[in-house]
Design a protein around this motif. Structure first.
Motif, mmCIF file in Angstrom:
data_model
loop_
_atom_site.group_PDB
_atom_site.id
_atom_site.type_symbol
_atom_site.label_atom_id
_atom_site.label_comp_id
_atom_site.label_asym_id
_atom_site.label_seq_id
_atom_site.Cartn_x
_atom_site.Cartn_y
_atom_site.Cartn_z
ATOM 1 N N GLY A 20 26.340 -8.958 40.734
ATOM 2 C CA GLY A 20 25.306 -8.904 39.709
ATOM 3 C C GLY A 20 24.288 -7.832 40.030
ATOM 4 O O GLY A 20 24.504 -6.958 40.865
ATOM 5 N N LEU A 21 23.156 -7.889 39.364
ATOM 6 C CA LEU A 21 22.120 -6.863 39.504
ATOM 7 C C LEU A 21 20.891 -7.443 40.197
ATOM 8 O O LEU A 21 20.232 -8.330 39.659
ATOM 9 N N PRO A 22 20.563 -6.977 41.405
ATOM 10 C CA PRO A 22 19.347 -7.459 42.078
ATOM 11 C C PRO A 22 18.102 -7.006 41.316
ATOM 12 O O PRO A 22 18.012 -5.845 40.907
ATOM 13 N N MET A 23 17.149 -7.903 41.151
ATOM 14 C CA MET A 23 15.917 -7.581 40.431
ATOM 15 C C MET A 23 14.722 -7.800 41.356
ATOM 16 O O MET A 23 14.464 -8.921 41.807
ATOM 17 N N PHE A 24 13.991 -6.738 41.646
ATOM 18 C CA PHE A 24 12.773 -6.829 42.454
ATOM 19 C C PHE A 24 11.563 -6.825 41.530
ATOM 20 O O PHE A 24 11.472 -6.023 40.601
ATOM 21 N N GLY A 25 10.631 -7.728 41.810
ATOM 22 C CA GLY A 25 9.404 -7.787 41.025
ATOM 23 C C GLY A 25 8.442 -6.679 41.424
ATOM 24 O O GLY A 25 8.510 -6.131 42.526
ATOM 25 N N HIS A 26 7.523 -6.357 40.527
ATOM 26 C CA HIS A 26 6.522 -5.333 40.811
ATOM 27 C C HIS A 26 5.675 -5.757 42.016
ATOM 28 O O HIS A 26 5.124 -6.864 42.041
#
Length: 554
Positions: A20-26
């Motif tokens: 899947g796609l790793p998502m990092f928060g701001h």
């Protein structure tokens, strides 16, 4: 949500190693805590990045993100249960993924309490493209291992940098035992399999380590196979031996003590026995008999070498007030053990010449030194004494480069020192070595704009170490004069290699070696230095496994 400690980094490890796609928060990497939505024109809190948090991301998370191609697919993804005692520990995440022959194993304990148990069978049915059937791969199958008692799996744990060896057949039958602390994560990469040979070297290593890790598989094999010579060799560099050498060089002692002499004899006797085995003879077609090692003569020559350095250092102390090189020599000798350790370490090259055979030149001494992997062991011995690894590496390379150019005489190996004066000697040194790979590497030679440039710091450090070594057999006055000539030429050269020759009165152009022109030698980082040492490391053919490990680059 998960703080900044082990739990956060464990969950972040799952995020970047699952399909899947790793998502990092701001602000997540920087450790910012203010939460605001898209309707906010700006942040209200003046937050600064958490440098420790960023550094830990760089060390533990970013290297995994560079391998996302390995983790992003789901076709070869397998999830496993961890059995602890007689039940499944649901807090443990264990899964593998694969891209071609590139394999990875990820483990994470999402609990405050320690987890220890076995992983083997897959816990999720994998749908097949044809026929609609499903399968469950075992851990060994997911990692493409062979159910063969002669095969062993090698796994590198990314965070610790340690390698582990496991029996492939045992992994088929029982799986893999894992032990995770609370919120502990482990990622195994660069997994590959080796097949043992007739001498069962990998099986011996597996039994000897008994589950423990190792820094490097090839080095571990060398340590095991050459244990009989490595023990006496490392004994030469214990702290008390170096302290004894410092007292000798400084004039506090008349000569090496009895224990040090006995250690030298033990080393020579061990080398004599080792040379009786043809597998450990680096000289093809040469004299293989250990009888070539004359222990008594070798010890006498070694003592004379130390005595020559004592005389040279005494002269340096007397000339310190009027000679910059002599003053530097005296200061390094007085201010610590490092310089004494280096000079004492260089004396071992003379012992290697004695081991190599009667009238052996410096090139043969270096061949033996490298064939028995003494360069790596000497660097490790220096580091255990608290000496910086980079300084140890550079000194050893300088010592090898100088020793290669030594010629034998009645008392051992000596330099072919030019006696026509300092200027002629300085010019001869540079002209004879400027196109040599080791010389260019030591000086950090780099081609840019069609010009070969050398590094100022590398030149000066190499010059000092080479001159300090040469002082033992050429005399402090002769060496100081040559150092002065080369130092003056350095200032005039503007750090151009060709101009260095010109400044010494040589020809107006330097003829480059074809290999050097095609591929200029550049200064190396610490990691590249280590890789260079490893590439030149070999296991004797007669005792090597059928298949030597081939590391995959990150």
């Amino acid at each position: 949500q998960f703080g900044k400690g082990d739990k956060y980094f464990g969950i972040c490890t799952l995020m970047v190693t699952m399909p899947g796609l790793p998502m990092f928060g701001h602000g997540q990497v920087e450790g910012y805590e203010e939460k605001y939505g898209m309707e906010y024109r700006r942040a209200y809190r003046d937050e600064s990045p958490d440098s420790d948090l960023v550094e830990r991301h760089e060390r533990e998370i970013f290297p995994l993100m560079k391998r996302r191609m390995l983790f992003s697919g789901s076709v070869n993804f397998c999830l496993f249960d961890m059995w602890q005692d007689d039940h499944v520990n649901e807090n443990v995440f264990a899964y593998t993924n694969r891209l071609g022959t590139d394999r990875a194993l990820v483990l994470y304990n999402n609990s405050y309490y320690k987890a220890a148990g076995w992983i083997n069978s897959g816990c999720v049915d994998i749908p097949q493209k044809e026929g609609g059937s499903q399968r469950q791969d075992s851990l060994a199958e997911a990692l493409l291992l062979h159910n063969d008692s002669h095969c062993f799996a090698l796994l590198r744990e990314m965070r610790s940098g340690q390698w582990f060896i496991r029996s492939s057949k045992d992994m088929f039958e029982r799986g893999l035992f894992i032990n995770l602390p609370g919120y502990g994560a482990q990622v195994y990469l660069d997994i590959y399999e080796v097949e043992d040979g007739d001498f069962s070297t990998w099986a011996r290593l597996h039994a000897e380590l008994n589950g423990a890790g190792m820094r490097d598989p090839k080095e571990a094999l060398e340590d095991m196979l050459l244990d009989e010579i490595f023990g006496p060799f490392c004994d030469l560099f214990r702290l008390e031996r170096i302290e004894d050498a410092r007292k000798v060089f400084s004039g506090e002692s008349d000569g090496p003590d009895a224990e040090t002499l006995q250690a030298v004899e033990r080393f020579l006797l061990a080398a004599k026995e080792l040379r009786k085995d043809a597998a450990y003879d680096p000289f093809a077609g040469g004299e293989r008999s250990g009888a070539a090692v004359d222990v008594k003569t070798a010890v006498d020559c070694w003592e004379k070498t130390l005595a020559a350095y004592v005389a040279s250092f005494k002269a340096a102390a007397e000339a310190a007030g009027k000679n910059d090189f002599a003053a530097g020599l005296r200061d390094r000798l007085v201010n610590g053990l490092q310089f004494s350790a280096f000079v004492y370490g260089y004396s071992v090259f003379g012992l290697c010449a004695s081991i190599a055979g009667k009238n052996a030149n410096g090139a043969k001494a270096v061949t033996l030194f490298e064939f028995w992997h003494f360069d790596r062991k000497l660097r490790e011995c220096f580091q255990e004494l608290g000496i910086d690894g980079g300084a140890a590496y550079r000194f050893i390379e300088v010592a090898k480069a100088l020793t290669r150019r030594l010629v034998p005489d009645k008392t051992g190996v000596k330099a072919g020192w030019v006696k026509s004066g300092a200027s002629v000697t300085a010019l001869s040194i540079v002209q004879n070595a400027h196109d040599s790979e080791d010389f260019r590497r030591l000086l950090g030679v780099n081609e840019w704009g069609g010009v070969d440039w050398f590094n100022k710091e590398a030149f000066e450090e190499t010059l000092f170490y080479a001159a300090a070594i040469a002082a033992g057999y050429a005399g402090i006055d002769a060496v100081s004069a040559v150092v002065a000539e080369l130092s003056n030429a350095e200032l005039k050269s503007n750090y151009k290699l060709a101009e260095l020759v010109n400044a010494l009165g040589g020809k107006k152009s330097v003829k480059k070696a074809a290999a050097a022109s095609a591929k200029p030698v550049t200064a190396k980082s610490d990691a590249e230095k280590k890789d260079t040492v490893q590439k030149t490391t070999t296991v004797p053919k007669a005792v090597s496994a059928k298949k030597q490990p081939q590391k995959k680059k990150d």
